[in-house]
Scaffold this motif. Structure first.
Motif, PDB file in Angstrom:
ATOM      1  N   LEU B  33       0.848  -1.191   0.000  1.00  0.00           N
ATOM      2  CA  LEU B  33       0.000   0.000   0.000  1.00  0.00           C
ATOM      3  C   LEU B  33       0.883   1.241   0.000  1.00  0.00           C
ATOM      4  CD1 LEU B  33      -2.787   1.376   0.285  1.00  0.00           C
ATOM      5  CD2 LEU B  33      -2.564   1.091   2.766  1.00  0.00           C
ATOM      6  N   VAL B  34       0.679   2.117  -0.963  1.00  0.00           N
ATOM      7  CA  VAL B  34       1.405   3.384  -0.992  1.00  0.00           C
ATOM      8  C   VAL B  34       0.419   4.498  -0.622  1.00  0.00           C
ATOM      9  CG1 VAL B  34       2.784   4.984  -2.354  1.00  0.00           C
ATOM     10  CG2 VAL B  34       2.960   2.519  -2.768  1.00  0.00           C
ATOM     11  N   ASP B  35       0.637   5.093   0.512  1.00  0.00           N
ATOM     12  CA  ASP B  35      -0.205   6.112   1.122  1.00  0.00           C
ATOM     13  C   ASP B  35      -1.518   5.514   1.626  1.00  0.00           C
ATOM     14  OD1 ASP B  35       1.562   8.211   1.119  1.00  0.00           O
ATOM     15  OD2 ASP B  35       0.946   8.961  -0.840  1.00  0.00           O
ATOM     16  N   CYS B  36      -2.062   6.198   2.611  1.00  0.00           N
ATOM     17  CA  CYS B  36      -3.221   5.623   3.297  1.00  0.00           C
ATOM     18  C   CYS B  36      -4.041   6.772   3.870  1.00  0.00           C
ATOM     19  CB  CYS B  36      -2.740   4.665   4.397  1.00  0.00           C
ATOM     20  SG  CYS B  36      -4.076   3.734   5.180  1.00  0.00           S
ATOM     21  N   GLY B  37      -4.710   7.507   2.960  1.00  0.00           N
ATOM     22  CA  GLY B  37      -5.601   8.573   3.411  1.00  0.00           C
ATOM     23  C   GLY B  37      -6.797   8.005   4.155  1.00  0.00           C
ATOM     24  N   GLU B  38      -7.494   8.886   4.869  1.00  0.00           N
ATOM     25  CA  GLU B  38      -8.687   8.464   5.603  1.00  0.00           C
ATOM     26  C   GLU B  38      -9.672   7.762   4.666  1.00  0.00           C
ATOM     27  OE1 GLU B  38     -10.904  11.637   7.427  1.00  0.00           O
ATOM     28  OE2 GLU B  38     -12.448  10.269   8.182  1.00  0.00           O
ATOM     29  N   GLY B  39     -10.162   6.616   5.078  1.00  0.00           N
ATOM     30  CA  GLY B  39     -11.142   5.896   4.279  1.00  0.00           C
ATOM     31  C   GLY B  39     -10.526   4.876   3.335  1.00  0.00           C
ATOM     32  N   THR B  40      -9.203   4.723   3.399  1.00  0.00           N
ATOM     33  CA  THR B  40      -8.563   3.705   2.558  1.00  0.00           C
ATOM     34  C   THR B  40      -9.106   2.313   2.886  1.00  0.00           C
ATOM     35  OG1 THR B  40      -6.535   5.012   2.246  1.00  0.00           O
ATOM     36  CG2 THR B  40      -6.355   2.627   1.969  1.00  0.00           C
ATOM     37  N   GLN B  41      -9.268   2.004   4.179  1.00  0.00           N
ATOM     38  CA  GLN B  41      -9.792   0.677   4.519  1.00  0.00           C
ATOM     39  C   GLN B  41     -11.228   0.503   4.004  1.00  0.00           C
ATOM     40  OE1 GLN B  41     -10.865  -0.497   8.491  1.00  0.00           O
ATOM     41  NE2 GLN B  41     -10.803   1.574   9.284  1.00  0.00           N
ATOM     42  N   HIS B  42     -11.969   1.597   3.908  1.00  0.00           N
ATOM     43  CA  HIS B  42     -13.326   1.499   3.380  1.00  0.00           C
ATOM     44  C   HIS B  42     -13.291   1.139   1.892  1.00  0.00           C
ATOM     45  CE1 HIS B  42     -13.595   3.956   7.000  1.00  0.00           C
ATOM     46  NE2 HIS B  42     -14.899   3.824   7.013  1.00  0.00           N
ATOM     47  N   ARG B  43     -12.353   1.733   1.153  1.00  0.00           N
ATOM     48  CA  ARG B  43     -12.215   1.405  -0.265  1.00  0.00           C
ATOM     49  C   ARG B  43     -11.788  -0.058  -0.437  1.00  0.00           C
ATOM     50  NH1 ARG B  43     -15.032   4.758  -2.362  1.00  0.00           N
ATOM     51  NH2 ARG B  43     -14.356   6.513  -3.653  1.00  0.00           N
ATOM     52  N   ILE B  44     -10.910  -0.520   0.452  1.00  0.00           N
ATOM     53  CA  ILE B  44     -10.411  -1.896   0.352  1.00  0.00           C
ATOM     54  C   ILE B  44     -11.564  -2.901   0.439  1.00  0.00           C
ATOM     55  CG2 ILE B  44      -9.054  -3.640   1.610  1.00  0.00           C
ATOM     56  CD1 ILE B  44      -7.000  -1.378   2.176  1.00  0.00           C
ATOM     57  N   LEU B  45     -12.621  -2.539   1.191  1.00  0.00           N
ATOM     58  CA  LEU B  45     -13.780  -3.430   1.300  1.00  0.00           C
ATOM     59  C   LEU B  45     -14.405  -3.709  -0.065  1.00  0.00           C
ATOM     60  CD1 LEU B  45     -15.619  -1.926   4.432  1.00  0.00           C
ATOM     61  CD2 LEU B  45     -14.291  -4.046   4.337  1.00  0.00           C
ATOM     62  N   HIS B  46     -14.145  -2.827  -1.025  1.00  0.00           N
ATOM     63  CA  HIS B  46     -14.729  -2.994  -2.359  1.00  0.00           C
ATOM     64  C   HIS B  46     -13.732  -3.598  -3.352  1.00  0.00           C
ATOM     65  CE1 HIS B  46     -18.434  -0.841  -1.277  1.00  0.00           C
ATOM     66  NE2 HIS B  46     -17.644  -0.160  -0.465  1.00  0.00           N
ATOM     67  N   THR B  47     -12.664  -4.199  -2.833  1.00  0.00           N
ATOM     68  CA  THR B  47     -11.671  -4.875  -3.671  1.00  0.00           C
ATOM     69  C   THR B  47     -11.509  -6.313  -3.171  1.00  0.00           C
ATOM     70  OG1 THR B  47      -9.734  -4.448  -2.264  1.00  0.00           O
ATOM     71  CG2 THR B  47     -10.395  -2.685  -3.772  1.00  0.00           C
ATOM     72  N   THR B  48     -10.604  -7.047  -3.803  1.00  0.00           N
ATOM     73  CA  THR B  48     -10.299  -8.388  -3.301  1.00  0.00           C
ATOM     74  C   THR B  48      -9.035  -8.364  -2.435  1.00  0.00           C
ATOM     75  OG1 THR B  48      -9.022  -8.832  -5.301  1.00  0.00           O
ATOM     76  CG2 THR B  48     -11.344  -9.488  -5.324  1.00  0.00           C
ATOM     77  N   PRO B  71      -4.110   4.671  11.124  1.00  0.00           N
ATOM     78  CA  PRO B  71      -4.474   4.045  12.406  1.00  0.00           C
ATOM     79  C   PRO B  71      -5.678   3.108  12.279  1.00  0.00           C
ATOM     80  CG  PRO B  71      -3.979   6.383  12.719  1.00  0.00           C
ATOM     81  CD  PRO B  71      -4.034   6.152  11.229  1.00  0.00           C
ATOM     82  N   GLY B  72      -6.689   3.527  11.532  1.00  0.00           N
ATOM     83  CA  GLY B  72      -7.874   2.682  11.396  1.00  0.00           C
ATOM     84  C   GLY B  72      -7.592   1.404  10.624  1.00  0.00           C
ATOM     85  N   LEU B  73      -6.757   1.497   9.599  1.00  0.00           N
ATOM     86  CA  LEU B  73      -6.411   0.306   8.830  1.00  0.00           C
ATOM     87  C   LEU B  73      -5.608  -0.672   9.698  1.00  0.00           C
ATOM     88  CD1 LEU B  73      -5.461  -0.069   5.195  1.00  0.00           C
ATOM     89  CD2 LEU B  73      -3.798  -0.863   6.864  1.00  0.00           C
ATOM     90  N   LEU B  74      -4.686  -0.151  10.496  1.00  0.00           N
ATOM     91  CA  LEU B  74      -3.916  -1.020  11.390  1.00  0.00           C
ATOM     92  C   LEU B  74      -4.842  -1.668  12.421  1.00  0.00           C
ATOM     93  CD1 LEU B  74      -0.765   1.230  12.024  1.00  0.00           C
ATOM     94  CD2 LEU B  74      -0.980  -0.681  10.428  1.00  0.00           C
ATOM     95  N   ALA B  75      -5.765  -0.872  12.969  1.00  0.00           N
ATOM     96  CA  ALA B  75      -6.695  -1.416  13.965  1.00  0.00           C
ATOM     97  C   ALA B  75      -7.541  -2.532  13.355  1.00  0.00           C
ATOM     98  CB  ALA B  75      -7.592  -0.295  14.509  1.00  0.00           C
ATOM     99  N   SER B  76      -7.992  -2.326  12.127  1.00  0.00           N
ATOM    100  CA  SER B  76      -8.820  -3.352  11.484  1.00  0.00           C
ATOM    101  C   SER B  76      -8.006  -4.606  11.180  1.00  0.00           C
ATOM    102  CB  SER B  76      -9.448  -2.799  10.205  1.00  0.00           C
ATOM    103  OG  SER B  76     -10.420  -1.824  10.535  1.00  0.00           O
ATOM    104  N   ALA B  77      -6.743  -4.420  10.775  1.00  0.00           N
ATOM    105  CA  ALA B  77      -5.883  -5.593  10.560  1.00  0.00           C
ATOM    106  C   ALA B  77      -5.730  -6.366  11.870  1.00  0.00           C
ATOM    107  CB  ALA B  77      -4.520  -5.166  10.022  1.00  0.00           C
ATOM    108  N   GLY B  78      -5.614  -5.630  12.960  1.00  0.00           N
ATOM    109  CA  GLY B  78      -5.510  -6.279  14.271  1.00  0.00           C
ATOM    110  C   GLY B  78      -6.787  -7.017  14.647  1.00  0.00           C
ATOM    111  N   MET B  79      -7.940  -6.374  14.415  1.00  0.00           N
ATOM    112  CA  MET B  79      -9.206  -7.040  14.745  1.00  0.00           C
ATOM    113  C   MET B  79      -9.427  -8.249  13.854  1.00  0.00           C
ATOM    114  SD  MET B  79     -11.814  -4.011  15.970  1.00  0.00           S
ATOM    115  CE  MET B  79     -11.063  -2.582  15.176  1.00  0.00           C
TER     116      MET B  79
END
Lengths: 323, 323
Positions: B33-48, B71-79
């Motif tokens: 992943l190159v850069d991780c603006g707010e909502g990146t994890q939300h976009r990932i939900l729409h990919t494989t 921070p949110g992407l790391l937290a979700s990876a942890g969960m």
């Protein structure tokens, strides 16, 4: 007053539900944001809410799913040239979190942040038209509920008595409604206070953060119109997960609401394991709803992202059809 | 190898474009992943893409629209119970930012973070199959480009020469391809190295952060297949905005790409003033594209959120139709 949910998922976002965020829309266009999970500003793009009209942000607790959207939302308000000061209400630590992010990411805002420690709310009175009180909850980190109460309630004139007294509708009515006095043609003097109907009860809404002990809200919901509370799990799942995460089941909240005589309850903050559309053998939001209804017969809503509810002046909560 | 854009807007998200995030998908299922603006994890939900297969995160610079989703992407990876260590590559200050957020929001992860200062990349070699090099750019805060280069390039056997030498396809071919030697029935010995075709050129992709001086990338794009670069404005708008924000116009990047002899260019990070659908009198993404095409006649793409491009082994970039 209205409630508009910006996120209704617990912990992580799903395709249909974002993490926590809730707009309390006030009469007159202003609004208050309660919690600001990552992506809250993205949800706001799909509403009519403006970051210029935002009067305060209240954070219930400093878990990421309730506060990781804060820096981005502040940055966007700044890029939108907001200049009004913005009160940020929250637990001790909120200032360290926000100022730490600002310092490490070169974020400068064109408006001042006014940090209000949740324990100092009474003195700060950050909102022009609402009193805010905070109630300590039970969670893994300090977590709070906010009780929002209308401060000034409009008074209406007793039109029938004024007609009997011989005062026709006109400028005198305005004077009397403001509490002034009016001299009649016959020299009689009327005092406004004598012709005002009894004030209605101010509306009150309690919005709770994560919490495994709803009973802590017994005093706060007294004469409140609505409680918004997490129902992360059904009781069966909570029993399986165990008490560690310190969340509530639908049953716990519903039983509390029944015991407290609460008229209107909105559940939110659902574990993403509960699907919106039922599938055989899979947990569904409908399971949470069924469990709550089995223990509570007041008005019950299960929040969805962008769902909007109006609380009218009589204190009745109804869903707003946005179709 | 593939590129999949997770966000293509500059500064603030729009309804159609999120802030910066770009997945570099590797052969074999891993990704960077190159850069991780707010909502990146939300976009990932729409990919494989899976957070378990994420091999590293590279941050170009510490502005919020490039790192507030971390921070949110790391937290979700942890969960999601990730346990593999995760390298975080970025400018000095990345560790302070991430650890500050973790400390103030009680975030604990079940996997270790391996912070790699961008100036120490060569020693760290955080990716199993790619070399990463960093190039300093010119922006309001330290900003970097990353050059990803395939480390091991598969070698193919010269089938015609082996047939002529009397070696039929079979296990001996595998031995020779690995660089081993094979003894023939007549006692002759063949060395694998003698029967390998010349290695193809390793593929290389340069992904740049915010930058107002594309010429800084002249060395980095030498023998690179693709450059991904910001084109925040058209030149006319950049002239009006002024040099302060330190961004590039489409013209600046296109002229550089032409001068550098670059084969393939992907533009991203568009000011949200540019609309996706043209409307009379309003700036549109098509304006940026037209300006770039006027100065560059190589292969040009203007990225959109979730758009996917494949870079084949011959180094040709093509859009993947996801309809």
């Amino acid at each position: 007053m209205e409630l508009q949910f910006l996120g209704t998922s617990s912990g992580i976002p799903s395709k249909t539900r974002n993490v926590a965020g809730l707009a309390l829309r006030l009469d007159g266009g202003g609004w208050v944001l309660v919690d600001c999970g990552e992506g809250t500003q993205h949800r706001i793009l799909h509403t009519t809410l403006s970051l210029h009209a935002l009067q305060a942000i209240c954070i219930t607790h400093l878990h990421g799913d309730h506060c990781y959207g804060l820096p981005g939302l502040l940055a966007s308000a700044g890029m939108g040239n907001r200049v009004e000061p913005l009160p940020l209400v929250g637990p001790a630590g909120l200032r360290d979190y926000v100022e730490g992010v600002m310092a490490t990411t070169a974020l400068r805002l064109p408006f001042p942040l006014q940090f209000v420690d949740v324990t100092q709310l009474a003195a700060a009175a950050p909102l022009p038209a609402l009193d805010i009180a905070a109630v300590a909850l039970s969670h893994r980190v300090p977590s709070w509920a906010y009780r929002f109460t209308e401060r000034a309630v409009e008074r209406r004139l007793d039109a029938a008595r004024l007609a009997a007294a011989g005062v026709p509708p006109g400028p005198d009515w305005g004077t009397l409604q403001q509490g002034g006095s009016v001299t009649l043609a016959d020299g009689g003097v009327l005092q406004g206070a004598d012709y005002l109907l009894p004030a209605r009860r101010p509306r009150a809404i309690v919005i709770a953060g994560d919490n495994d002990d709803p009973g802590l809200l017994l005093d706060a919901v007294h004469e409140a119109d609505v409680l918004v509370h997490e129902a992360t799990y059904t009781q069966a799942v909570l029993d399986k997960v165990g008490a560690g995460p310190q969340h509530s089941s639908a049953r716990m909240v519903a039983q509390f609401a029944a015991r407290a005589g609460l008229r209107q309850l909105v559940l939110t903050h659902f574990s993403p394991r509960y699907l919106d559309a039922a599938r055989p053998g899979m947990p569904a939001i409908a399971d949470i709803e069924a469990e709550a209804r089995a223990h509570y017969d007041g008005t019950l809503f299960l929040a969805a992202d962008l769902a909007r509810y109006r609380l009218d002046r009589q204190g009745t909560l109804t869903g707003i059809d946005q179709a």
